[in-house]
Design a protein around this motif. Structure first.
Motif, PDB file in Angstrom:
ATOM      1  N   MET A  98       0.822  -1.214   0.000  1.00 50.34           N
ATOM      2  CA  MET A  98       0.000   0.000   0.000  1.00 50.34           C
ATOM      3  C   MET A  98       0.855   1.262   0.000  1.00 50.34           C
ATOM      4  N   LYS A  99       0.340   2.292  -0.701  1.00 50.50           N
ATOM      5  CA  LYS A  99       0.909   3.637  -0.615  1.00 50.50           C
ATOM      6  C   LYS A  99       0.032   4.524   0.258  1.00 50.50           C
ATOM      7  N   GLU A 100      -1.280   4.341   0.134  1.00 49.21           N
ATOM      8  CA  GLU A 100      -2.236   5.153   0.890  1.00 49.21           C
ATOM      9  C   GLU A 100      -3.409   4.279   1.306  1.00 49.21           C
ATOM     10  N   ILE A 101      -4.033   4.662   2.423  1.00 50.17           N
ATOM     11  CA  ILE A 101      -5.232   3.956   2.874  1.00 50.17           C
ATOM     12  C   ILE A 101      -6.155   4.941   3.590  1.00 50.17           C
ATOM     13  N   ASP A 102      -7.432   4.709   3.440  1.00 46.54           N
ATOM     14  CA  ASP A 102      -8.450   5.470   4.164  1.00 46.54           C
ATOM     15  C   ASP A 102      -9.433   4.446   4.718  1.00 46.54           C
ATOM     16  N   VAL A 103      -9.435   4.276   6.026  1.00 49.79           N
ATOM     17  CA  VAL A 103     -10.268   3.272   6.697  1.00 49.79           C
ATOM     18  C   VAL A 103     -11.360   3.976   7.492  1.00 49.79           C
ATOM     19  N   LYS A 104     -12.596   3.520   7.307  1.00 53.13           N
ATOM     20  CA  LYS A 104     -13.716   4.013   8.110  1.00 53.13           C
ATOM     21  C   LYS A 104     -14.517   2.814   8.589  1.00 53.13           C
ATOM     22  N   ILE A 105     -14.826   2.811   9.889  1.00 54.02           N
ATOM     23  CA  ILE A 105     -15.629   1.737  10.483  1.00 54.02           C
ATOM     24  C   ILE A 105     -16.848   2.378  11.135  1.00 54.02           C
ATOM     25  N   TYR A 106     -18.013   1.777  10.859  1.00 55.73           N
ATOM     26  CA  TYR A 106     -19.287   2.293  11.365  1.00 55.73           C
ATOM     27  C   TYR A 106     -19.975   1.242  12.219  1.00 55.73           C
ATOM     28  N   ASN A 107     -20.694   1.694  13.246  1.00 60.89           N
ATOM     29  CA  ASN A 107     -21.473   0.750  14.051  1.00 60.89           C
ATOM     30  C   ASN A 107     -22.819   0.483  13.368  1.00 60.89           C
ATOM     31  N   ARG A 108     -23.660  -0.304  13.999  1.00 59.31           N
ATOM     32  CA  ARG A 108     -24.925  -0.709  13.373  1.00 59.31           C
ATOM     33  C   ARG A 108     -25.917   0.437  13.210  1.00 59.31           C
TER      34      ARG A 108
END
Length: 105
Positions: free
Chosen positions: A48-58
């Motif tokens: 990877m060079k770049e990452i954008d992680v988003k985690i959402y609840n229910r």
């Protein structure tokens, strides 16, 4: 290479073979402090060079966000979460991943 007239010849050409890069993410983690599957993360950060992680609840609330290539996240709650991940790999190709995972106690 030898011709029909017994003359020797050679040629060279460089070729570039690109290996398809794939990323994987867990479908379940167990935050029970046994040292196994404790975090939502990936082990392919070297690609990877770049990452954008988003985690959402229910309920659709953003509970985690990161641009760290070596991110890892766990939850105190036994729940199902949704993730949206954008990655730019070392070849500048973009990858989009979305899915759910379970936190098991």
């Amino acid at each position: 290479v030898e011709s029909e007239f017994d003359c020797l010849d050679s040629t060279q050409k460089s070729i570039h073979i690109e290996h398809p890069i794939q990323f994987s993410f867990p479908t379940a983690i167990s935050c029970n402090k046994d040292g196994r599957n404790e975090y939502f993360m990936t082990s392919e950060s070297a690609w990877m060079k770049e990452i954008d992680v988003k985690i959402y609840n229910r309920w659709g609330e953003l509970v985690f966000k990161s641009n760290d290539l070596n991110f890892k996240w766990n939850s105190p709650d036994q729940e199902v979460y949704t993730y949206l991940i954008k990655i730019k790999d070392i070849n500048n190709k973009k990858h989009y991943h979305k899915g759910t995972f379970h936190v098991i106690k």
